[in-house]
Design a protein around this motif. Structure first.
Motif, PDB file in Angstrom:
ATOM      1  N   SER A  31       1.121  -5.108  -1.040  1.00 52.92           N
ATOM      2  CA  SER A  31       0.455  -4.851  -2.019  1.00 52.92           C
ATOM      3  C   SER A  31       0.891  -5.050  -3.632  1.00 52.92           C
ATOM      4  O   SER A  31       2.524  -4.723  -3.571  1.00 52.92           O
ATOM      5  CB  SER A  31      -0.003  -3.654  -1.900  1.00 52.92           C
ATOM      6  OG  SER A  31      -1.221  -3.924  -0.606  1.00 52.92           O
ATOM      7  N   GLN A  63      -5.858  -6.179  -7.833  1.00 53.80           N
ATOM      8  CA  GLN A  63      -5.302  -5.203  -6.644  1.00 53.80           C
ATOM      9  C   GLN A  63      -5.538  -6.268  -5.606  1.00 53.80           C
ATOM     10  O   GLN A  63      -6.222  -6.905  -5.049  1.00 53.80           O
ATOM     11  CB  GLN A  63      -6.178  -4.044  -6.135  1.00 53.80           C
ATOM     12  CG  GLN A  63      -5.762  -3.036  -5.100  1.00 53.80           C
ATOM     13  CD  GLN A  63      -4.016  -2.838  -5.459  1.00 53.80           C
ATOM     14  OE1 GLN A  63      -4.196  -2.282  -6.927  1.00 53.80           O
ATOM     15  NE2 GLN A  63      -3.473  -2.656  -4.551  1.00 53.80           N
ATOM     16  N   ASN A  76      -3.689  -7.178  -2.037  1.00 49.29           N
ATOM     17  CA  ASN A  76      -3.378  -6.027  -0.390  1.00 49.29           C
ATOM     18  C   ASN A  76      -3.287  -6.669   0.803  1.00 49.29           C
ATOM     19  O   ASN A  76      -3.795  -8.355   0.403  1.00 49.29           O
ATOM     20  CB  ASN A  76      -4.415  -5.156   0.189  1.00 49.29           C
ATOM     21  CG  ASN A  76      -4.831  -4.210  -1.416  1.00 49.29           C
ATOM     22  OD1 ASN A  76      -4.032  -3.729  -1.748  1.00 49.29           O
ATOM     23  ND2 ASN A  76      -6.421  -3.357  -1.053  1.00 49.29           N
TER      24      ASN A  76
END
Length: 120
Positions: free
Chosen positions: A16, A81, A83
């Protein structure tokens, strides 16, 4: 609006990263923003977009379920973000402001890119 993207780096597949886009200018809170990316030899492509309030969000199919776009208007910052990163996510990531579409030509302001490299 002036934009500066940061947070890229080298990560292994499955890992990540969180990208940030710091904005300056009084109009930041009233504009839509987005993330785009450009891999070597390819055109710049849409990744995600968010409207001024965060009430509207859109993603490219290739990142849906793995990436999350958000913004903090109090900090004049937008985030991505990321991931479960894949080698295909390797690219220079750009933040942009001025629209909430998937069309890069409709964004008026661009930051410099930040490189994300995902190793297999």
């Amino acid at each position: 609006v002036q934009l500066q993207a940061y947070g890229g780096g080298l990560v292994q597949a499955g890992g990540s990263l969180r990208l940030s886009c710091a904005a300056s200018g009084r109009s930041f809170r009233s504009v839509g923003m987005g993330w785009f990316r450009q891999a070597p030899g390819k055109e710049r492509e849409f990744v995600a977009t968010i409207n001024f309030s965060g009430g509207y969000i859109g993603y490219a199919d290739s990142v849906k379920g793995r990436f999350t776009i958000s913004r903090d208007n109090a900090k004049n910052t937008m985030y991505l973000q990321m991931n479960n990163l894949k080698p295909d996510d390797t690219a220079v990531y750009y933040c942009a402001a001025g629209s909430i579409t998937t069309n890069r030509r409709e964004y008026e302001y661009w930051g410099q890119g930040t490189l994300v490299t995902v190793s297999s």
